[in-house]
Design an enzyme around this catalytic site. Sequence first.
Site, PDB file in Angstrom:
ATOM      1  N   HIS A 118       0.840   4.122  -2.948  1.00  0.00           N
ATOM      2  CA  HIS A 118       0.430   5.472  -2.596  1.00  0.00           C
ATOM      3  C   HIS A 118       1.562   6.478  -2.810  1.00  0.00           C
ATOM      4  CE1 HIS A 118      -3.493   4.925  -0.167  1.00  0.00           C
ATOM      5  NE2 HIS A 118      -3.332   3.888  -0.975  1.00  0.00           N
TER       6      HIS A 118
ATOM      7  N   HIS B 196      -4.255  -6.544  -3.625  1.00  0.00           N
ATOM      8  CA  HIS B 196      -5.339  -6.705  -2.657  1.00  0.00           C
ATOM      9  C   HIS B 196      -5.463  -8.157  -2.189  1.00  0.00           C
ATOM     10  CE1 HIS B 196      -7.582  -2.825  -4.094  1.00  0.00           C
ATOM     11  NE2 HIS B 196      -6.473  -2.583  -3.403  1.00  0.00           N
TER      12      HIS B 196
ATOM     13  N   ASN C 193      -4.379   8.526   2.794  1.00  0.00           N
ATOM     14  CA  ASN C 193      -3.157   7.975   3.396  1.00  0.00           C
ATOM     15  C   ASN C 193      -3.274   7.730   4.885  1.00  0.00           C
ATOM     16  OD1 ASN C 193      -1.731   7.902   0.992  1.00  0.00           O
ATOM     17  ND2 ASN C 193      -0.939   9.987   1.222  1.00  0.00           N
TER      18      ASN C 193
ATOM     19  N   ARG D 146       0.836  -1.204   0.000  1.00  0.00           N
ATOM     20  CA  ARG D 146       0.000   0.000   0.000  1.00  0.00           C
ATOM     21  C   ARG D 146       0.869   1.250   0.000  1.00  0.00           C
ATOM     22  NH1 ARG D 146      -5.257   1.151   1.059  1.00  0.00           N
ATOM     23  NH2 ARG D 146      -5.780   3.120   2.085  1.00  0.00           N
TER      24      ARG D 146
END
Length: 331
Positions: free
Chosen positions: A68, A189, A93, A64
Site C-alpha cells: 500500500h 495473499h 488503508n 500489506r
Amino acid sequence: MSKALALVVVLFFMLFCEICYGELRVGFYEGKCGLTNVEGVVQNVVNTWHIEKKEKDIPAALLRMQFHDCFVKGCDASILLDGFISEKTAVPNSSVRGYELIDAIKEALEAKCQGLVSCADIISMATRDAVVLGGGKWYDVETGRRDGNVSLASNVNLPAATISVSDSIKLFASKNLTQYDMVYLLGGHTVGIARCSLFKDRIYNYNNTGGPDPSMSPWLLAELKERCPRISLFFDNTYPLDVKTPSLVDNSYFQEIQRGNGVLQIDQQIALDELTKNIVDDIVSDPDFYTKFGEAMVKLGRVEVLIDGQGEVRKSCRVVNEKPFIFGGFH
C-alpha cells in the site's frame, strides 16, 4: 592536474557522494553506524514483537503495508504520516496495521544512529524479516531510500478486489512491474484475511446475476455462506485469503486458486485468465517459489523511490521533520 590525480579525485567524489546521499543497494547502511548492525536491530525488534507480544499476524500486516505504501507515490513511507486527510485515512488503508511496530523499530534505530535510517527502508527490512518469520525464505533487501513528506488520501489509488486481470497488469506495468511480478506479489495473499464486504457479491450476486460466481468451488461457496451471511447489520466478518495454510508464507495460495478456492475475485481470475494462468501453473510446480517471491518483493521496493538527497530521513515516522502549517499531508 594529471589524469591520474583527476581520476583519484573523481573516484573520491563518487565515494563521498555515495556515503552522503546513497543509492538503492544491498548493504547501504554497513559501516555507517559504528559497530551497529542496522538490519540486525530491525530483525531483533520484529522478532520480539512476534514472540513476546504474540503478534502472529505481522507477516500479513507488513506485506500489506509495504504494498500500500509503494503503490502510492512510491516506496517513501508516506503511508506512515499522520494527518487529517493523510493516506492513513483513505478507505483502502483502513485495515492497514503495524504502525506501532514500525515506531518501535525507528525508536531503537534512533537510539543507535540518529537520523540515519529512513522509515521507507524500515518498512522494507521489517517486511522481509516478517516474511521469514512466516515461513518464507530470506531475501536481500536493497536500502538507501529517503522518506517523502506528502501524504494525501486523495493520492490513494489501489487495485480493487474486483479489478480485471488485464487492468491489473496495466496498473502494475505503470509501476515497472511485469505480469510475473504481479502474480508473485498477489502471492502475498498466502497470509492474511479479507472482510466479507470485499467479496460478498461473489457469493450472492455475482455480476448482478442473483447467484454465486460460477468459478468458485462448491466447498468454498458453502464455507463463505456460513461465514458471511447475506444480511449482517453489525458485523463484517473475515475469512482467510489462503484457505489451506493462512499463517504460512508458501505457495499453497496458488494451489488453492487452481482448485477454485480463491476468495477475492482477482485471486481466482489469475488462475483462469489466459494472460496469467500459465504463470500460476508454473508457480504450483516450481519448488523455488520462495526465491522468486523475494525477487518480486525487491522489485516492489524499487518503485518510485527517493534517493540521492531527495526527501528526508524522518526523526519520527509519523511526522515530517519540518512542519509547515498545511492541513492533510503535513502534520
